[in-house]
Structures are given as C-alpha cells and as structure tokens.
Design a protein around this motif. Structure first.
Motif, PDB file in Angstrom:
ATOM      1  N   ALA A   4      38.691  44.136  46.175  1.00 27.07           N
ATOM      2  CA  ALA A   4      37.525  44.615  45.438  1.00 27.07           C
ATOM      3  C   ALA A   4      37.765  46.030  44.946  1.00 27.07           C
ATOM      4  O   ALA A   4      38.376  46.846  45.635  1.00 27.07           O
ATOM      5  N   VAL A   5      37.290  46.298  43.743  1.00 25.14           N
ATOM      6  CA  VAL A   5      37.323  47.640  43.160  1.00 25.14           C
ATOM      7  C   VAL A   5      35.987  47.848  42.446  1.00 25.14           C
ATOM      8  O   VAL A   5      35.251  46.902  42.202  1.00 25.14           O
ATOM      9  N   THR A   6      35.698  49.087  42.126  1.00 22.15           N
ATOM     10  CA  THR A   6      34.490  49.376  41.357  1.00 22.15           C
ATOM     11  C   THR A   6      34.882  50.106  40.095  1.00 22.15           C
ATOM     12  O   THR A   6      35.851  50.872  40.064  1.00 22.15           O
ATOM     13  N   SER A   7      34.124  49.854  39.061  1.00 19.87           N
ATOM     14  CA  SER A   7      34.308  50.551  37.802  1.00 19.87           C
ATOM     15  C   SER A   7      32.928  50.710  37.197  1.00 19.87           C
ATOM     16  O   SER A   7      32.265  49.715  36.893  1.00 19.87           O
ATOM     17  N   GLY A   8      32.494  51.939  37.084  1.00 21.30           N
ATOM     18  CA  GLY A   8      31.147  52.166  36.582  1.00 21.30           C
ATOM     19  C   GLY A   8      30.126  51.700  37.604  1.00 21.30           C
ATOM     20  O   GLY A   8      30.173  52.072  38.760  1.00 21.30           O
ATOM     21  N   LYS A   9      29.220  50.841  37.161  1.00 20.83           N
ATOM     22  CA  LYS A   9      28.159  50.375  38.039  1.00 20.83           C
ATOM     23  C   LYS A   9      28.380  48.942  38.505  1.00 20.83           C
ATOM     24  O   LYS A   9      27.467  48.316  39.016  1.00 20.83           O
ATOM     25  N   CYS A  10      29.588  48.420  38.342  1.00 20.24           N
ATOM     26  CA  CYS A  10      29.860  47.035  38.725  1.00 20.24           C
ATOM     27  C   CYS A  10      31.043  46.949  39.673  1.00 20.24           C
ATOM     28  O   CYS A  10      32.052  47.609  39.466  1.00 20.24           O
ATOM     29  N   PRO A  11      30.908  46.107  40.693  1.00 21.60           N
ATOM     30  CA  PRO A  11      32.080  45.815  41.504  1.00 21.60           C
ATOM     31  C   PRO A  11      32.851  44.644  40.894  1.00 21.60           C
ATOM     32  O   PRO A  11      32.275  43.765  40.251  1.00 21.60           O
ATOM     33  N   TYR A  12      34.146  44.650  41.077  1.00 24.35           N
ATOM     34  CA  TYR A  12      35.003  43.557  40.625  1.00 24.35           C
ATOM     35  C   TYR A  12      35.732  43.027  41.850  1.00 24.35           C
ATOM     36  O   TYR A  12      36.262  43.810  42.649  1.00 24.35           O
TER      37      TYR A  12
ATOM     38  N   GLN B  75      28.031  31.096  45.695  1.00 24.85           N
ATOM     39  CA  GLN B  75      28.591  30.563  44.453  1.00 24.85           C
ATOM     40  C   GLN B  75      29.712  31.470  43.941  1.00 24.85           C
ATOM     41  O   GLN B  75      30.730  30.988  43.436  1.00 24.85           O
ATOM     42  N   LEU B  76      29.527  32.786  44.062  1.00 25.25           N
ATOM     43  CA  LEU B  76      30.564  33.734  43.653  1.00 25.25           C
ATOM     44  C   LEU B  76      31.839  33.516  44.467  1.00 25.25           C
ATOM     45  O   LEU B  76      32.942  33.494  43.916  1.00 25.25           O
ATOM     46  N   ILE B  77      31.697  33.338  45.770  1.00 22.96           N
ATOM     47  CA  ILE B  77      32.861  33.138  46.639  1.00 22.96           C
ATOM     48  C   ILE B  77      33.588  31.854  46.253  1.00 22.96           C
ATOM     49  O   ILE B  77      34.814  31.832  46.125  1.00 22.96           O
ATOM     50  N   ALA B  78      32.835  30.784  46.021  1.00 22.51           N
ATOM     51  CA  ALA B  78      33.449  29.507  45.622  1.00 22.51           C
ATOM     52  C   ALA B  78      34.143  29.649  44.261  1.00 22.51           C
ATOM     53  O   ALA B  78      35.249  29.136  44.061  1.00 22.51           O
ATOM     54  N   PHE B  79      33.501  30.364  43.326  1.00 19.28           N
ATOM     55  CA  PHE B  79      34.075  30.572  42.000  1.00 19.28           C
ATOM     56  C   PHE B  79      35.357  31.383  42.088  1.00 19.28           C
ATOM     57  O   PHE B  79      36.350  31.091  41.432  1.00 19.28           O
ATOM     58  N   ALA B  80      35.358  32.419  42.930  1.00 17.69           N
ATOM     59  CA  ALA B  80      36.544  33.263  43.086  1.00 17.69           C
ATOM     60  C   ALA B  80      37.688  32.466  43.699  1.00 17.69           C
ATOM     61  O   ALA B  80      38.845  32.605  43.288  1.00 17.69           O
ATOM     62  N   LYS B  81      37.377  31.606  44.661  1.00 20.29           N
ATOM     63  CA  LYS B  81      38.430  30.788  45.278  1.00 20.29           C
ATOM     64  C   LYS B  81      38.981  29.768  44.297  1.00 20.29           C
ATOM     65  O   LYS B  81      40.161  29.429  44.350  1.00 20.29           O
ATOM     66  N   ALA B  82      38.134  29.293  43.381  1.00 18.55           N
ATOM     67  CA  ALA B  82      38.600  28.350  42.358  1.00 18.55           C
ATOM     68  C   ALA B  82      39.454  29.053  41.308  1.00 18.55           C
ATOM     69  O   ALA B  82      40.241  28.411  40.616  1.00 18.55           O
ATOM     70  N   ASN B  83      39.297  30.368  41.154  1.00 20.20           N
ATOM     71  CA  ASN B  83      40.049  31.148  40.171  1.00 20.20           C
ATOM     72  C   ASN B  83      40.876  32.209  40.894  1.00 20.20           C
ATOM     73  O   ASN B  83      40.737  33.413  40.645  1.00 20.20           O
ATOM     74  N   THR B  84      41.735  31.777  41.781  1.00 18.97           N
ATOM     75  CA  THR B  84      42.547  32.671  42.608  1.00 18.97           C
ATOM     76  C   THR B  84      43.316  33.666  41.741  1.00 18.97           C
ATOM     77  O   THR B  84      43.937  33.295  40.756  1.00 18.97           O
ATOM     78  N   GLY B  85      43.217  34.945  42.127  1.00 15.25           N
ATOM     79  CA  GLY B  85      43.978  36.000  41.462  1.00 15.25           C
ATOM     80  C   GLY B  85      43.306  36.590  40.246  1.00 15.25           C
ATOM     81  O   GLY B  85      43.803  37.572  39.695  1.00 15.25           O
ATOM     82  N   LYS B  86      42.188  36.064  39.794  1.00 14.93           N
ATOM     83  CA  LYS B  86      41.505  36.590  38.602  1.00 14.93           C
ATOM     84  C   LYS B  86      40.351  37.498  39.029  1.00 14.93           C
ATOM     85  O   LYS B  86      39.603  37.173  39.941  1.00 14.93           O
ATOM     86  N   TRP B  87      40.236  38.618  38.326  1.00 15.61           N
ATOM     87  CA  TRP B  87      39.161  39.562  38.621  1.00 15.61           C
ATOM     88  C   TRP B  87      37.843  39.027  38.086  1.00 15.61           C
ATOM     89  O   TRP B  87      37.773  38.545  36.967  1.00 15.61           O
TER      90      TRP B  87
ATOM     91  N   LYS C 217      23.504  47.336  47.594  1.00 11.77           N
ATOM     92  CA  LYS C 217      23.095  48.728  47.761  1.00 11.77           C
ATOM     93  C   LYS C 217      23.736  49.606  46.695  1.00 11.77           C
ATOM     94  O   LYS C 217      23.058  50.246  45.911  1.00 11.77           O
ATOM     95  N   THR C 218      25.034  49.664  46.702  1.00 14.62           N
ATOM     96  CA  THR C 218      25.798  50.379  45.683  1.00 14.62           C
ATOM     97  C   THR C 218      27.077  49.584  45.442  1.00 14.62           C
ATOM     98  O   THR C 218      27.522  48.847  46.327  1.00 14.62           O
ATOM     99  N   PRO C 219      27.685  49.712  44.273  1.00 11.37           N
ATOM    100  CA  PRO C 219      28.929  48.977  44.028  1.00 11.37           C
ATOM    101  C   PRO C 219      30.025  49.307  45.046  1.00 11.37           C
ATOM    102  O   PRO C 219      30.730  48.417  45.513  1.00 11.37           O
ATOM    103  N   SER C 220      30.155  50.578  45.413  1.00  8.86           N
ATOM    104  CA  SER C 220      31.208  50.942  46.360  1.00  8.86           C
ATOM    105  C   SER C 220      30.923  50.384  47.749  1.00  8.86           C
ATOM    106  O   SER C 220      31.844  49.962  48.456  1.00  8.86           O
ATOM    107  N   TYR C 221      29.660  50.360  48.155  1.00  8.82           N
ATOM    108  CA  TYR C 221      29.275  49.788  49.457  1.00  8.82           C
ATOM    109  C   TYR C 221      29.611  48.293  49.476  1.00  8.82           C
ATOM    110  O   TYR C 221      30.167  47.779  50.439  1.00  8.82           O
ATOM    111  N   PHE C 222      29.294  47.613  48.398  1.00 10.04           N
ATOM    112  CA  PHE C 222      29.589  46.184  48.287  1.00 10.04           C
ATOM    113  C   PHE C 222      31.098  45.948  48.330  1.00 10.04           C
ATOM    114  O   PHE C 222      31.589  45.076  49.046  1.00 10.04           O
TER     115      PHE C 222
END
Length: 175
Positions: free
Chosen positions: A155-163, A107-119, A131-136
């Motif tokens: 993909a980037v990480t900030s704190g405990k979340c990947p974007y 669902q995340l992949i489909a949502f990201a493709k529907a919102n191209t270019g948005k973090w 496992k960890t945000p950086s690993y993801f």
C-alpha cells in the motif's frame, strides 16, 4: 503571597463548586451562589518575630463545615447477577468472529486478489470510512483489517487516496 482574606475567598469558591457539582449529580441540594460573609481577620502589617509557638487551644470561631465528598462507586463492568465473570467453553469461537470488515472492503480484497500485482485506487465511502489514507495504508501493510497475512498486500498513498495491490503470500505469485 496573598492575604488570608483572599485565601478564604478562594476556599469558599472551591466549596461552592464542589456543592454545585454534587447538586448536578443529585448528591446534595445546591446552595445559592451568593457568598456568605466571612469574618474578617486582622492582617499583620509587619512581620512579627516571636519565640517558638506553644500549643494553643482551638479558636472560638468554628470553621464552616465542608460538605462531605460524595462516595465514588464505580459501575460494575461485569455481570453481578451472582454468577462468576468466567465460564468453561467446549470450543473456541471461530476464527474471524471478531469485528467484521465492511462488505465494500471484502469486495476490494477479492478484486485485488483477482488482479494480482496491479495497483488499485481506493476511496473512502460512508459504508467503509477510513480515518486517513496513511492510516489505512499502514493497516494494509501490517496485515490488519482483512488484508492478511502480513506482506501479502502493498500500500502507498498519493494525495488523498490510498493505493493497494495484492502481491501474494510468498511474493512469488506476482506475474
């Protein structure tokens, strides 16, 4: 350098450990943990220099028998029912028939493709633990875990979340 008595004691303890391990595996009965007396050997008090030793006869004291080490038989990793571990197939399995990605990630992949270019911020859940945000984020950038082809997601990480964000397959799709 330790004395011969110390060496004998260490050897006895080693043999006991081996016997206890064998007993735990069910190979041999366990012996009691009380040590059997080891005959005392005289310890020389001063170094003795002598001529080269001539061949000697075996000593009258027989060494204590060491338990036979158990034979290791590895578990077979293939079917040993008589058939070979290979076969001819008419068609290859379908692409993506390997490990399935979680529904939430699809669902995340489909949502990201529907919102191209948005973090998009993505949090780990019990349905899709990361496992960890950086690993993801590294897997996303490498085009793994459903985020293929490589380079179509950033993909980037900030704190405990990947974007993550979808940028398209040729980077020209970005709005």
């Amino acid at each position: 350098m330790s004395s011969l008595q110390d060496a004998d004691d260490r050897e006895f303890r080693r043999m006991q450990r081996e016997e206890n391990r064998a007993a735990a595996r069910g190979d041999a009965p366990a012996r009691p943990a009380t040590p059997t007396p080891v005959p005392a050997r005289p310890v020389p008090t001063a170094p003795v220099r002598s001529a080269p030793a001539a061949p000697t006869r075996p000593s009258a004291v027989a060494p204590t028998p060491t338990p036979a080490s158990p034979k290791f038989t590895p578990e077979p990793s293939v079917d040993t029912s008589g058939g070979p571990p290979f076969r001819i197939v008419d068609e290859l399995p379908a692409e993506g028939s390997g490990r399935r990605i979680p529904e939430q990630r699809a669902q995340l992949i489909a949502f990201a493709k529907a919102n191209t270019g948005k973090w998009i911020e993505y949090r780990s859940t019990p349905e899709d633990p990361i496992k960890t945000p950086s690993y993801f984020a590294n897997n996303v950038r490498a085009g793994k875990c459903g985020f293929d082809p490589k380079g179509s997601f950033e993909a980037v990480t900030s704190g405990k979340c990947p974007y993550i964000r979808y940028v398209g397959t040729n980077r020209g799709e970005l709005k």
